[in-house]
Design a protein around this motif. Sequence first.
Motif, mmCIF file in Angstrom:
data_model
loop_
_atom_site.group_PDB
_atom_site.id
_atom_site.type_symbol
_atom_site.label_atom_id
_atom_site.label_comp_id
_atom_site.label_asym_id
_atom_site.label_seq_id
_atom_site.Cartn_x
_atom_site.Cartn_y
_atom_site.Cartn_z
ATOM 1 N N GLU A 45 -33.668 -11.614 -4.352
ATOM 2 C CA GLU A 45 -34.433 -10.374 -4.289
ATOM 3 C C GLU A 45 -33.937 -9.469 -3.150
ATOM 4 O O GLU A 45 -34.015 -8.252 -3.246
ATOM 5 C CB GLU A 45 -35.920 -10.700 -4.113
ATOM 6 C CG GLU A 45 -36.836 -9.507 -4.037
ATOM 7 C CD GLU A 45 -37.024 -8.785 -5.355
ATOM 8 O OE1 GLU A 45 -37.440 -7.621 -5.330
ATOM 9 O OE2 GLU A 45 -36.767 -9.384 -6.411
ATOM 10 N N HIS A 81 -30.481 -7.984 -4.595
ATOM 11 C CA HIS A 81 -30.681 -7.203 -5.818
ATOM 12 C C HIS A 81 -32.176 -7.080 -6.097
ATOM 13 O O HIS A 81 -32.702 -7.756 -6.975
ATOM 14 C CB HIS A 81 -29.977 -7.867 -7.010
ATOM 15 C CG HIS A 81 -28.510 -8.042 -6.796
ATOM 16 N ND1 HIS A 81 -27.635 -6.990 -6.797
ATOM 17 C CD2 HIS A 81 -27.773 -9.150 -6.557
ATOM 18 C CE1 HIS A 81 -26.415 -7.436 -6.572
ATOM 19 N NE2 HIS A 81 -26.466 -8.750 -6.422
ATOM 20 N N PRO A 82 -32.868 -6.216 -5.348
ATOM 21 C CA PRO A 82 -34.313 -6.087 -5.569
ATOM 22 C C PRO A 82 -34.623 -5.572 -6.974
ATOM 23 O O PRO A 82 -33.869 -4.761 -7.529
ATOM 24 C CB PRO A 82 -34.754 -5.085 -4.499
ATOM 25 C CG PRO A 82 -33.518 -4.395 -4.056
ATOM 26 C CD PRO A 82 -32.373 -5.322 -4.317
ATOM 27 N N ALA A 83 -35.707 -6.064 -7.540
ATOM 28 C CA ALA A 83 -36.078 -5.699 -8.909
ATOM 29 C C ALA A 83 -36.188 -4.188 -9.079
ATOM 30 O O ALA A 83 -35.832 -3.644 -10.117
ATOM 31 C CB ALA A 83 -37.382 -6.392 -9.292
ATOM 32 N N TRP A 84 -36.650 -3.480 -8.053
ATOM 33 C CA TRP A 84 -36.817 -2.033 -8.173
ATOM 34 C C TRP A 84 -35.485 -1.294 -8.311
ATOM 35 O O TRP A 84 -35.455 -0.142 -8.735
ATOM 36 C CB TRP A 84 -37.619 -1.460 -7.000
ATOM 37 C CG TRP A 84 -37.019 -1.717 -5.654
ATOM 38 C CD1 TRP A 84 -37.364 -2.695 -4.777
ATOM 39 C CD2 TRP A 84 -35.955 -0.988 -5.028
ATOM 40 N NE1 TRP A 84 -36.586 -2.643 -3.648
ATOM 41 C CE2 TRP A 84 -35.716 -1.592 -3.778
ATOM 42 C CE3 TRP A 84 -35.181 0.100 -5.390
ATOM 43 C CZ2 TRP A 84 -34.736 -1.141 -2.898
ATOM 44 C CZ3 TRP A 84 -34.204 0.559 -4.515
ATOM 45 C CH2 TRP A 84 -33.988 -0.061 -3.285
ATOM 46 N N SER A 85 -34.362 -1.949 -7.999
ATOM 47 C CA SER A 85 -33.053 -1.282 -8.091
ATOM 48 C C SER A 85 -32.507 -1.277 -9.517
ATOM 49 O O SER A 85 -31.529 -0.601 -9.804
ATOM 50 C CB SER A 85 -32.051 -1.934 -7.144
ATOM 51 O OG SER A 85 -31.720 -3.234 -7.586
ATOM 52 N N VAL A 123 -33.012 0.229 -12.555
ATOM 53 C CA VAL A 123 -33.769 1.374 -13.068
ATOM 54 C C VAL A 123 -33.234 1.926 -14.380
ATOM 55 O O VAL A 123 -33.881 2.737 -15.017
ATOM 56 C CB VAL A 123 -33.812 2.510 -12.021
ATOM 57 C CG1 VAL A 123 -34.587 2.066 -10.795
ATOM 58 C CG2 VAL A 123 -32.410 2.954 -11.637
ATOM 59 N N ASN A 131 -32.152 1.508 -18.240
ATOM 60 C CA ASN A 131 -32.241 0.664 -19.426
ATOM 61 C C ASN A 131 -30.891 0.741 -20.134
ATOM 62 O O ASN A 131 -30.465 1.808 -20.551
ATOM 63 C CB ASN A 131 -33.362 1.148 -20.349
ATOM 64 C CG ASN A 131 -33.570 0.230 -21.531
ATOM 65 O OD1 ASN A 131 -32.710 -0.555 -21.903
ATOM 66 N ND2 ASN A 131 -34.728 0.330 -22.135
ATOM 67 N N GLN A 158 -28.398 -1.758 -12.643
ATOM 68 C CA GLN A 158 -28.412 -0.931 -11.440
ATOM 69 C C GLN A 158 -27.550 0.305 -11.685
ATOM 70 O O GLN A 158 -26.605 0.277 -12.466
ATOM 71 C CB GLN A 158 -27.862 -1.706 -10.244
ATOM 72 C CG GLN A 158 -28.779 -2.819 -9.790
ATOM 73 C CD GLN A 158 -28.215 -3.573 -8.606
ATOM 74 O OE1 GLN A 158 -27.006 -3.704 -8.444
ATOM 75 N NE2 GLN A 158 -29.094 -4.094 -7.772
#
Length: 151
Positions: free
Chosen positions: A6, A9-13, A15, A17, A103
């Motif tokens: 995390e 490579h944080p989940a919020w990065s 973005v 699809n 990402q």
Amino acid sequence: MNGEGEHKHPAWSFVMNCKGDSCTGDVVMFEQNVYEMFSIASRSATGPPCGTSVIVGWIVKESYGAVKQQHTFTIEQRGETTPSPSSLLTKGRNLYRLKTMRQRWENESERHKILSEKHFRGNAARSYRAACLQEKEIKKALRERTSKGNI
């Protein structure tokens, strides 16, 4: 596995699809089912899934199969518990049916060049397959005519 991924490579990065449009160089995240049983004979999982696993990795290679034009991705994973990279092969149809996020690239125009080249190869592979199938149909029709004595 130990939660350290995390930080890199944080989940919020993730973005973008990229369902249906992944390419070499993408850092992707998707969730896949995990099965207890695997059949070597059919090369597939058996029984109901026992859970899910979040996969994060780099697409290091992608190709189209010569015969069936099956799109295959090689995804490299590296983690705190696995310092050496491990590779995961997955068919495009399997990757694309999942909600695959990626990402953003530092240079998205570079990604578009790679994507264009991938699409060109995909179109060429489909054209080749169509020509082979057409040739096979012509030969089959010719055999049927000769076996019936029509020629």
